[in-house]
Design a protein around this motif. Structure first.
Motif, mmCIF file in Angstrom:
data_model
loop_
_atom_site.group_PDB
_atom_site.id
_atom_site.type_symbol
_atom_site.label_atom_id
_atom_site.label_comp_id
_atom_site.label_asym_id
_atom_site.label_seq_id
_atom_site.Cartn_x
_atom_site.Cartn_y
_atom_site.Cartn_z
ATOM 1 N N ILE A 19 51.317 40.114 29.653
ATOM 2 C CA ILE A 19 51.722 39.168 30.713
ATOM 3 C C ILE A 19 50.932 39.405 32.003
ATOM 4 O O ILE A 19 50.836 40.538 32.493
ATOM 5 N N ILE A 20 50.397 38.313 32.538
ATOM 6 C CA ILE A 20 49.793 38.340 33.881
ATOM 7 C C ILE A 20 50.894 37.874 34.826
ATOM 8 O O ILE A 20 51.239 36.683 34.866
ATOM 9 N N MET A 21 51.471 38.826 35.531
ATOM 10 C CA MET A 21 52.663 38.564 36.341
ATOM 11 C C MET A 21 52.192 38.068 37.711
ATOM 12 O O MET A 21 51.979 38.864 38.621
ATOM 13 N N ASP A 22 52.027 36.765 37.847
ATOM 14 C CA ASP A 22 51.393 36.239 39.059
ATOM 15 C C ASP A 22 52.319 35.296 39.834
ATOM 16 O O ASP A 22 53.147 34.607 39.240
ATOM 17 N N GLY A 23 52.151 35.283 41.146
ATOM 18 C CA GLY A 23 52.851 34.302 41.982
ATOM 19 C C GLY A 23 53.864 34.877 42.956
ATOM 20 O O GLY A 23 54.610 34.118 43.582
ATOM 21 N N LEU A 63 51.774 44.823 30.651
ATOM 22 C CA LEU A 63 52.024 44.116 31.908
ATOM 23 C C LEU A 63 50.878 44.352 32.885
ATOM 24 O O LEU A 63 50.552 45.507 33.212
ATOM 25 N N TYR A 64 50.278 43.256 33.336
ATOM 26 C CA TYR A 64 49.192 43.360 34.325
ATOM 27 C C TYR A 64 49.863 43.581 35.675
ATOM 28 O O TYR A 64 50.448 42.664 36.250
ATOM 29 N N THR A 65 49.810 44.809 36.141
ATOM 30 C CA THR A 65 50.581 45.220 37.306
ATOM 31 C C THR A 65 49.724 45.287 38.576
ATOM 32 O O THR A 65 50.182 44.971 39.664
ATOM 33 N N PHE A 66 48.475 45.716 38.407
ATOM 34 C CA PHE A 66 47.575 45.814 39.573
ATOM 35 C C PHE A 66 46.144 45.826 39.037
ATOM 36 O O PHE A 66 45.798 46.665 38.200
ATOM 37 N N SER A 67 45.342 44.895 39.505
ATOM 38 C CA SER A 67 43.979 44.799 38.951
ATOM 39 C C SER A 67 42.999 45.632 39.761
ATOM 40 O O SER A 67 43.279 46.007 40.903
ATOM 41 N N SER A 68 41.828 45.875 39.172
ATOM 42 C CA SER A 68 40.814 46.633 39.922
ATOM 43 C C SER A 68 40.400 45.839 41.163
ATOM 44 O O SER A 68 40.011 46.419 42.171
ATOM 45 N N GLU A 69 40.521 44.522 41.094
ATOM 46 C CA GLU A 69 40.158 43.685 42.251
ATOM 47 C C GLU A 69 41.262 43.660 43.312
ATOM 48 O O GLU A 69 41.003 43.335 44.475
ATOM 49 N N ASN A 70 42.496 43.986 42.914
ATOM 50 C CA ASN A 70 43.591 43.963 43.892
ATOM 51 C C ASN A 70 43.431 45.021 44.995
ATOM 52 O O ASN A 70 44.064 44.931 46.044
ATOM 53 N N TRP A 71 42.548 46.009 44.770
ATOM 54 C CA TRP A 71 42.275 46.991 45.834
ATOM 55 C C TRP A 71 41.663 46.318 47.053
ATOM 56 O O TRP A 71 41.688 46.868 48.151
ATOM 57 N N LYS A 72 41.106 45.117 46.852
ATOM 58 C CA LYS A 72 40.462 44.426 47.978
ATOM 59 C C LYS A 72 41.468 43.709 48.871
ATOM 60 O O LYS A 72 41.086 43.076 49.849
ATOM 61 N N ARG A 73 42.732 43.741 48.532
ATOM 62 C CA ARG A 73 43.754 43.083 49.379
ATOM 63 C C ARG A 73 43.934 43.858 50.679
ATOM 64 O O ARG A 73 43.525 45.021 50.779
ATOM 65 N N PRO A 74 44.592 43.221 51.694
ATOM 66 C CA PRO A 74 44.813 43.943 52.954
ATOM 67 C C PRO A 74 45.494 45.294 52.703
ATOM 68 O O PRO A 74 46.350 45.417 51.815
ATOM 69 N N ILE A 189 50.770 35.556 28.295
ATOM 70 C CA ILE A 189 51.519 34.662 29.183
ATOM 71 C C ILE A 189 51.018 34.869 30.608
ATOM 72 O O ILE A 189 50.825 36.017 31.035
ATOM 73 N N ARG A 190 50.783 33.788 31.346
ATOM 74 C CA ARG A 190 50.502 33.930 32.782
ATOM 75 C C ARG A 190 51.418 32.987 33.544
ATOM 76 O O ARG A 190 51.506 31.797 33.221
ATOM 77 N N THR A 191 52.084 33.513 34.540
ATOM 78 C CA THR A 191 52.917 32.665 35.396
ATOM 79 C C THR A 191 52.095 32.189 36.589
ATOM 80 O O THR A 191 50.951 32.593 36.771
ATOM 81 N N ILE A 195 45.287 28.780 35.744
ATOM 82 C CA ILE A 195 44.802 28.833 34.359
ATOM 83 C C ILE A 195 43.519 29.654 34.356
ATOM 84 O O ILE A 195 42.419 29.131 34.330
ATOM 85 N N ARG A 196 43.697 30.956 34.502
ATOM 86 C CA ARG A 196 42.555 31.869 34.407
ATOM 87 C C ARG A 196 43.030 33.240 33.937
ATOM 88 O O ARG A 196 44.223 33.524 33.932
ATOM 89 N N ILE A 197 42.051 34.060 33.572
ATOM 90 C CA ILE A 197 42.351 35.349 32.951
ATOM 91 C C ILE A 197 42.254 36.504 33.948
ATOM 92 O O ILE A 197 42.847 37.567 33.740
ATOM 93 N N SER A 198 41.516 36.311 35.029
ATOM 94 C CA SER A 198 41.415 37.325 36.084
ATOM 95 C C SER A 198 41.104 38.727 35.563
ATOM 96 O O SER A 198 41.767 39.697 35.928
ATOM 97 N N ASN A 199 40.092 38.801 34.697
ATOM 98 C CA ASN A 199 39.576 40.107 34.269
ATOM 99 C C ASN A 199 40.607 40.958 33.503
ATOM 100 O O ASN A 199 40.681 42.173 33.675
HETATM 101 C C1 IPE Z 1 46.059 38.962 38.548
HETATM 102 O O1 IPE Z 1 46.583 38.250 39.618
HETATM 103 C C2 IPE Z 1 46.425 40.417 38.659
HETATM 104 C C3 IPE Z 1 47.837 40.743 38.464
HETATM 105 C C4 IPE Z 1 48.786 39.900 38.150
HETATM 106 C C5 IPE Z 1 48.186 42.141 38.599
HETATM 107 P P1 IPE Z 1 45.714 37.940 40.913
HETATM 108 O O2 IPE Z 1 46.601 37.202 41.840
HETATM 109 O O3 IPE Z 1 45.085 39.165 41.436
HETATM 110 O O4 IPE Z 1 44.572 36.987 40.326
HETATM 111 P P2 IPE Z 1 43.630 35.940 41.047
HETATM 112 O O5 IPE Z 1 42.983 36.644 42.196
HETATM 113 O O6 IPE Z 1 44.485 34.810 41.512
HETATM 114 O O7 IPE Z 1 42.682 35.504 39.996
#
Ligand code: IPE
Ligand code: IPE
Ligand code: MG
Length: 251
Positions: A19-23, A63-74, A189-191, A195-199
């Motif tokens: 699951i990509i837990m997004d939103g 569960l996608y909890t924190f991506s390598s790209e999420n480190w770039k957040r504030p 599943i992505r919430t 409509i993307r996979i986000s790595n």
């Molecule tokens: C994907 O969500 C990562 C997690 C759910 C942990 P993001 O919110 O980081 O993905 P993008 O930036 O919208 O693609």
């Protein structure tokens, strides 16, 4: 009780759901609150997903909890996500253990704060003999990183003469991924309507069924999970073949 749960065919369950837990941020914004408010409210949805999976005995949940790209957040958001993770691990550890779940983590653990890393290592160790299901947290995870690190490991072996390049097949490659012990993803599943996979698990979802839900992650619950399983079971997974071949072989 759940109307959707009753519709599930227990003989045809996916083995591995991811699951990509997004939103969370948008959920908070809709309520005029800070993004962190959304992250806090996401915990019940996480618990529901874990419990629903456990209830019908799906053996692997990632569960996608924190991506390598999420480190770039504030910085303050990253900080509060790490605190929330630590707090949640503390609160949920006993329950995870008691449910007989085994915890795994995929991703670059070394980038996580020391405390979180220690908590994860402890909980992985504590639950290592549990056999009721596998809970896999993707943390500081990036699929391209994972694939590159597999390539590096394999290149080193080639250089040392341990393997001939012509013997590198899918099975051999998979052994070098973080997910080497897990089966491929059956249902992703992505919430949040994106409509993307986000790595996420690029290799492992090669033949997964994909479901993109419009709801935001904090609104996800047990019923939503069961609904996804019902929808999954209505799909015909052909793996490149044609329907008639599947019927012949009763797959
Ligand atoms: C994907 O969500 C990562 C997690 C759910 C942990 P993001 O919110 O980081 O993905 P993008 O930036 O919208 O693609
Ligand atoms: C998912 O929700 C949680 C993480 C990526 C950690 P977001 O924080 O990405 O929420 P949106 O996508 O901005 O609404
Ligand atoms: Mg997002």
């Amino acid at each position: 009780m759940s109307r959707f749960k009753d519709e599930i065919n227990l003989e045809k369950l996916p083995k591995h759901v991811a699951i990509i837990m997004d939103g969370n941020g948008r959920w908070a914004k809709e309520r005029g609150k800070e993004r962190t408010f959304g992250h806090r409210h996401a915990i019940t949805a996480v618990r529901d997903a874990i419990n629903a999976c456990n209830e019908i005995h799906i053996p692997y949940l990632t569960l996608y909890t924190f991506s390598s790209e999420n480190w770039k957040r504030p910085e303050d958001e990253v900080h509060s996500l790490m605190s929330l993770l630590s707090e949640t691990l503390m609160q949920e550890a006993e329950d995870i253990y008691n449910k007989g779940l085994r915890l795994h983590v995929i991703g670059d653990l070394d980038k996580l704060p020391e405390l979180v890393k220690d908590q994860l290592l402890n909980l992985m160790d504590l639950t290592k003999d549990n056999q009721n299901g596998n809970l896999i947290l993707a943390l500081s995870y990036g699929s391209q990183d994972e694939i590159l690190s597999a390539v590096r490991k394999i290149s080193t072996k080639v250089k040392a003469g341990e393997i001939d390049p012509k013997d590198i097949d899918e099975a051999y490659f998979e052994k070098h991924l973080y997910t080497s012990e897990f089966p491929p993803v059956d249902l992703l599943i992505r919430t949040s309507g994106e409509i993307r996979i986000s790595n996420f698990l690029l290799w492992q979802i090669a033949y997964a069924e994909l479901q993109f839900l419009d709801i935001l992650w904090p609104d996800f619950n047990r019923d939503e999970f069961f609904k996804c399983i019902v929808a999954y079971q209505q799909k015909e997974r052909r793996y490149g073949k044609i329907s008639e071949q599947l019927e012949e072989k009763k797959i």
